[in-house]
Design a protein around this motif. Sequence first.
Motif, PDB file in Angstrom:
ATOM      1  N   GLU A 168       0.701  -0.965   0.045  1.00 56.50           N
ATOM      2  CA  GLU A 168       0.110   0.106   0.057  1.00 56.50           C
ATOM      3  C   GLU A 168       0.882   1.049   0.025  1.00 56.50           C
ATOM      4  OE1 GLU A 168      -3.553   2.119   2.379  1.00 56.50           O
ATOM      5  OE2 GLU A 168      -2.784   0.170   3.291  1.00 56.50           O
TER       6      GLU A 168
ATOM      7  N   GLU B 196       1.201   6.574  -6.733  1.00 56.35           N
ATOM      8  CA  GLU B 196       0.018   7.471  -7.306  1.00 56.35           C
ATOM      9  C   GLU B 196       0.321   8.683  -6.958  1.00 56.35           C
ATOM     10  OE1 GLU B 196      -4.451   7.603  -5.985  1.00 56.35           O
ATOM     11  OE2 GLU B 196      -3.406   5.810  -5.437  1.00 56.35           O
TER      12      GLU B 196
ATOM     13  N   GLU C   5       2.249   1.687  -3.474  1.00 52.80           N
ATOM     14  CA  GLU C   5       1.062   1.862  -4.265  1.00 52.80           C
ATOM     15  C   GLU C   5       1.019   3.661  -4.235  1.00 52.80           C
ATOM     16  OE1 GLU C   5      -3.412   1.118  -5.296  1.00 52.80           O
ATOM     17  OE2 GLU C   5      -2.299  -0.070  -3.753  1.00 52.80           O
TER      18      GLU C   5
END
Length: 538
Positions: free
Chosen positions: A165, A172, A168
């Motif tokens: 996470e 992003e 990610e």
Amino acid sequence: MAVVSKRIPVPDLVPVRRALLSVSDKTGLIEFATALAGLGVELVSTGGTRKTLADAGLKVLDISEVTGFPEIMDGRVKTLHPSVHGGLLAIRDDAEHAAAMKEHGITGIDLVCVNLYPFEETVASGADFALAIENIDIGGPAMTRAAAKNHAYVTMVSDPADYAEVIEALGEHEGQVPLALRKRLAQKAFARTAAYDAAVSNWFAAAIGEDAPAHVAFGGRLASVMRYGENPHQKAAFYLTPERRFGVATARQVQGKELSYNNINDTDAAFELVSEFDPGVSPAVAIIKHANPCGVATGASLKDAYLKALACDPVSAFGGIVALNSKLDAAAAEEIVKIFTEVIIAPEASDEALAIVAAKKNLRLLITGGLADPRAGARIVKSVAGGLLVQDRDTGTVEDLDLKVVTKRAPTEQEMADLKFAFRVAKHVKSNAIVYVREGATAGIGAGQMSRIDSARIAARKAEDAAEAAGAARPNTIGSVVASDAFFPFADGLLAAAAAGATAVIQPGGSMRDAEVIAAADEAGLAMVFTGMRHFRH
């Protein structure tokens, strides 16, 4: 002295330029570090973690290059340094903090990846005192708490499960981590250090024989979030503690729906009860409903034991929990699946039994790998408004007691065997508990009543209902024995048991009216033994 906040606005997105990695659990470490390096993050590390990363071909700055000081004292001192903690705790948008960083040559650390020395696992392995002490992490919790406190600028990663996470989020947000994620990871980190310190302090108290330390803490690791608690309007979750005990918390769920709050509570009660019976002596089965047994029996086989347990209260057994003290076999499985059952829990299961249970897709099957040791103590905790009640687990077993015959008639050999059986079961029935037993099987159980005589009458009525359902001429309480978890304060409860057909009684004794109760037993021709041990269960 309280520290007053300067009310500096907290940024939403914070870039990660330098990361400090120091972990005991290296699961996913190389992949995580590789991804960070690929985003242009400078890696700093310590000892074994640095070697692991360097061996994987990653460029890693040694912590001593940051502190200007080597690791000393067998690694006990390596990260406890202003260059590390200044880089963790600095408020980047505070002019005074920024000036201090510049003056002392401190570079900010934007991400910390730390998991702690395996203290809980070390203690569980049976390590001696000295080895346990060496596995108390100091630098790890200090860095974890510092980074979590300063989550306004630092991302604190304490669990390998969060690596993906974080990567990610960095991808992003162009190498930045959002505040919401930093907050969630900070809370998780504080919870981890709290649980860790609880494990250390509780172990230490036990090691020095401190029964009631001035402060006590209990910690656990989230196992699952429940759909709801005892009732649909209550939120609930299940946490695992460091205690290593065979049971529902350590079991492997082979099949079936997710366990509910009530499933876990009831299954624990069932398995603790059935673990009182040595599989080397006889197969045993316990059927539990709402944390109370509605049938317990031993038999020539598990099938035989199950059918005898079921016969005690077949109505209540519907939708219950079935616990076995030995390997679930096909014959027992075929009988159990004939009625709706919530959970089966056993130490093992044969391939044939697994196939039979598999046909009932919603039926939960738990395999524990062993039985709980009824003599193994541990602290158990119950919350009350504004406090915690802490006590030892009830490790008293009837086999360890010096039973005293107090009536003119002594129990026969069969009565004594059934008396011991009944007292084992009574230990796991909510007070006031009355348990009738005949030939290795419960005949009637009265639980949780405000009056002991009511429990005796309810148990007898349950036996009558079971006899009627089975088409039997008389209830199994005729010729049974009876156990009471606590003393009979008056003779009326004992006489109610005698009226139900009991011929022998086992109870703790200790009432101011013991003489009156013994006289009533003698007049009724009952044999009675005192245990000297009470088994209240609330």
